[in-house]
Scaffold this motif. Structure first.
Motif, PDB file in Angstrom:
ATOM      1  N   TYR A  94      49.749  40.093  51.714  1.00  6.09           N
ATOM      2  CA  TYR A  94      48.453  39.553  51.291  1.00  6.09           C
ATOM      3  C   TYR A  94      48.279  39.598  49.778  1.00  6.09           C
ATOM      4  N   TYR A  95      47.710  38.525  49.230  1.00  6.24           N
ATOM      5  CA  TYR A  95      47.167  38.506  47.869  1.00  6.24           C
ATOM      6  C   TYR A  95      45.657  38.375  47.995  1.00  6.24           C
ATOM      7  N   ILE A  96      44.923  39.218  47.260  1.00  3.72           N
ATOM      8  CA  ILE A  96      43.461  39.144  47.341  1.00  3.72           C
ATOM      9  C   ILE A  96      42.861  39.278  45.942  1.00  3.72           C
ATOM     10  N   ASP A  97      41.859  38.450  45.648  1.00  5.83           N
ATOM     11  CA  ASP A  97      41.136  38.575  44.381  1.00  5.83           C
ATOM     12  C   ASP A  97      39.638  38.633  44.682  1.00  5.83           C
ATOM     13  N   ILE A 131      46.269  43.558  45.168  1.00  4.12           N
ATOM     14  CA  ILE A 131      44.905  43.330  44.702  1.00  4.12           C
ATOM     15  C   ILE A 131      44.992  42.862  43.250  1.00  4.12           C
ATOM     16  N   ILE A 132      44.463  41.664  43.006  1.00  2.00           N
ATOM     17  CA  ILE A 132      44.608  41.044  41.692  1.00  2.00           C
ATOM     18  C   ILE A 132      43.413  41.435  40.831  1.00  2.00           C
ATOM     19  N   MET A 133      43.687  42.186  39.757  1.00  2.00           N
ATOM     20  CA  MET A 133      42.608  42.722  38.917  1.00  2.00           C
ATOM     21  C   MET A 133      42.977  42.608  37.446  1.00  2.00           C
ATOM     22  N   ASP A 134      41.965  42.796  36.573  1.00  4.29           N
ATOM     23  CA  ASP A 134      42.262  42.841  35.141  1.00  4.29           C
ATOM     24  C   ASP A 134      41.910  44.188  34.520  1.00  4.29           C
ATOM     25  N   GLY A 135      41.358  45.084  35.346  1.00  5.48           N
ATOM     26  CA  GLY A 135      41.075  46.429  34.855  1.00  5.48           C
ATOM     27  C   GLY A 135      39.879  46.531  33.927  1.00  5.48           C
TER      28      GLY A 135
END
Ligand SMILES: [Zn+2]
Length: 281
Positions: A94-97, A131-135
């Protein structure tokens, strides 16, 4: 550029999941690294020694990337994997944003994500969530993390696994991943626990007697425990016995302090607003 069209869309516990499963037998369409044109594109093998059984759920972070107009990170990562074959040998389930979630692998097949080799326990026995994040800690960043926690809870629940089966990538090979979540891992685990408690309370034949929308003093059980873990993870003491599953005066006091700090009505009763604020912290 054409964006992916999902083969199927399903909704689980309010989370919309778009399916674009890499076909069994898919081949590399070009040479890449150690792979030759025509090599198998993924493991094409069932989890846990060929039984297909899920033993763990593994959490990763990957970087937020610039978005083309009309799409989002999760779709872009999915498309970069297949059919574009630009993700080297990373294969995740899974990819999730913050807005979208795409499934790339079946839940009974082996991915490549744990860095512990083709037959390492991380790859061989666990499902991978990127989990796609930018922090940045922005609302979008927190939403991505919370949606990731919900997805983790959904997977643990589906496969009959407890919280002890939730793993960080770091647990498998030492790599510092999920890099934005590891610094507050306990808080993330508390969120997964809270989502899990809500999911299990909805299931038929559940032994959970409480509705989460009504938690208040004198309630008991795993939902109270999940609430206490969330409060403690956010710095509110629930008394000397910690997360004991009993909503006593110390827990009520913690709830009231949290509600005051968040500008909510400080009534000591945990309804959807208070729980929503706790999960969004
Ligand atoms: Zn990772």
């Amino acid at each position: 550029m054409s964006f992916l069209t999902p083969d199927n869309i399903r909704i689980e516990h309010g989370l919309e999941i778009k399916e674009k499963i890499i076909p069994w037998g898919a081949r590399w369409p070009k040479a890449s690294g150690k792979y030759r044109n025509g090599d198998l594109f993924k493991a094409d093998r069932l989890l846990s020694g060929g039984t297909g059984k899920v033993e763990y759920v593994t959490v990763h972070n990957t970087e937020d990337i610039p978005e083309a107009r009309g799409t989002n990170d999760a779709e872009q990562y999915t498309r970069a994997t297949w059919p574009n074959a630009n993700m080297a040998d990373v294969r995740v389930h899974y990819y999730i944003d913050e807005t979208d979630c795409w499934q790339n692998l079946r839940e009974d097949e082996v991915g490549w994500h744990a860095g512990d080799g083709n037959y390492g326990p991380g790859n061989d026995t666990s499902l991978a969530i990127e989990i796609i994040m930018d922090g940045s800690g922005s609302a979008a960043d927190r939403a991505a993390e919370d949606r990731g926690a919900l997805l983790a809870a959904i997977l643990l629940d589906r496969h009959g696994l407890g919280l002890d089966r939730l793993k960080a990538h770091k647990d498998w090979n030492g790599k510092f991943c999920p890099f934005y979540i590891l610094p507050h891992w306990a808080k993330f685990v508390a969120k997964v626990e809270a989502h899990l408690a809500v999911i299990r309370s909805r299931e038929e034949g559940s032994t959970y007697m409480l509705e989460l929308s009504m938690l208040a003093q004198d309630d008991r059980g795993d939902q109270v425990k999940a609430l206490q873990h969330l409060l403690i993870a956010n710095g509110y003491s629930c008394g000397g016995s910690g997360a004991d599953g009993i909503f006593g005066p110390a827990t009520e006091n913690a709830v009231i302090c949290f509600q005051e700090d968040c500008g909510l009505l400080p009534d000591g009763i945990v309804g959807p607003d208070t729980m929503g604020s706790l999960l969004g912290c």
